[in-house]
Design an enzyme around this catalytic site. Structure first.
Site, PDB file in Angstrom:
ATOM      1  N   GLU A 139      51.491  29.970  65.400  1.00 48.25           N
ATOM      2  CA  GLU A 139      52.181  29.075  66.327  1.00 48.25           C
ATOM      3  C   GLU A 139      53.128  28.122  65.594  1.00 48.25           C
ATOM      4  OE1 GLU A 139      52.724  28.960  69.311  1.00 48.25           O
ATOM      5  OE2 GLU A 139      51.100  29.819  70.490  1.00 48.25           O
ATOM      6  N   HIS A 140      53.853  27.326  66.382  1.00 45.24           N
ATOM      7  CA  HIS A 140      54.885  26.453  65.833  1.00 45.24           C
ATOM      8  C   HIS A 140      54.321  25.472  64.801  1.00 45.24           C
ATOM      9  CE1 HIS A 140      53.234  24.230  69.303  1.00 45.24           C
ATOM     10  NE2 HIS A 140      53.535  23.137  68.621  1.00 45.24           N
ATOM     11  N   GLN A 141      55.134  25.273  63.769  1.00 48.64           N
ATOM     12  CA  GLN A 141      54.856  24.323  62.683  1.00 48.64           C
ATOM     13  C   GLN A 141      53.657  24.691  61.812  1.00 48.64           C
ATOM     14  OE1 GLN A 141      57.150  21.987  62.197  1.00 48.64           O
ATOM     15  NE2 GLN A 141      58.213  22.484  64.098  1.00 48.64           N
ATOM     16  N   ALA A 142      53.068  25.844  62.020  1.00 49.97           N
ATOM     17  CA  ALA A 142      51.975  26.281  61.124  1.00 49.97           C
ATOM     18  C   ALA A 142      52.570  26.699  59.779  1.00 49.97           C
ATOM     19  CB  ALA A 142      51.201  27.436  61.743  1.00 49.97           C
TER      20      ALA A 142
END
Length: 212
Positions: A139-142
């Protein structure tokens, strides 16, 4: 990518790596593997040419061919990556399936295996030489470090940080904001709700350390 590819390794993820390059209409020239019993055989009509340390084949890499390292074992994968870096002054290319989704502002390093139906979200960062199996969601920013393996169907939620060499089993769910330490292992089907230390092995729902 205009050049054909030589795949180092002819077992494990080598066959799906071939399928990935086929999905992108990229020609695979052949495989190189240390197991001499495989030399002269074929995988889906593509020949196993010889040994990955054979200079006769290595000299093609960089000039006429790209290279991809299709080896599951981290230690041997690192050895082959260093071999390519030192002898041919090249980095392995990425193998990203045509049915994988990569956000336009995700950052991806070199030599990664990203199989079909995987999803890499906005602002996510993937290091080098990772194995991301079918249907994994990042997911985002991982952030995923170098030489990490994510099993099929694993879900890495937003702002998770996975350090170098970690292994995440199939169907694992890691909740948002968690850190998975260097060389840690998370057993298949686990739900991770707390940070995992470097070198620690956890399993279960919720995931707990396995006593050695």
């Amino acid at each position: 990518m205009d050049k054909p590819v030589i795949i180092l390794g002819a077992k494990g993820i080598a066959h799906p790596a071939l399928e990935i390059f086929n999905s992108n209409q990229i020609i695979v020239y052949g495989f190189l593997d240390e197991d001499e019993k495989l030399h002269g055989s074929e995988i889906n009509v593509v020949p196993v040419l010889g040994h990955p340390e054979d200079d006769g084949y290595l000299k093609l890499i960089g000039k006429k061919c790209e290279a991809f390292v299709a080896v599951d074992d981290n230690k041997y994968r690192k050895f082959l990556v260093e071999l390519l870096n030192e002898k041919r002054k090249v980095q392995p290319v990425n193998a990203v399936h045509g049915r994988a989704y990569i956000s336009t502002d995700a950052a991806i390093g070199h030599g990664n295996f990203i199989n079909a139906n995987s999803h890499v979200g906005a602002g996510a960062k993937i290091g080098n030489h990772c194995l991301i199996h079918s249907g994994a969601i990042i997911e985002h920013q991982a952030e995923v470090g170098d030489f990490v393996q994510l099993g099929a169907g694993s879900v890495i939620n937003s702002n998770v940080s996975i350090k170098e060499g970690a292994f995440i089993g199939s169907g694992v769910v890691i909740v948002a904001g968690i850190t998975i330490g260097k060389d840690a292992r998370v057993g298949a089907g686990s739900v991770v709700i707390a940070d995992v230390k470097d070198g620690e092995t956890v399993f279960g729902n919720p995931a707990a350390p396995i006593k050695k």
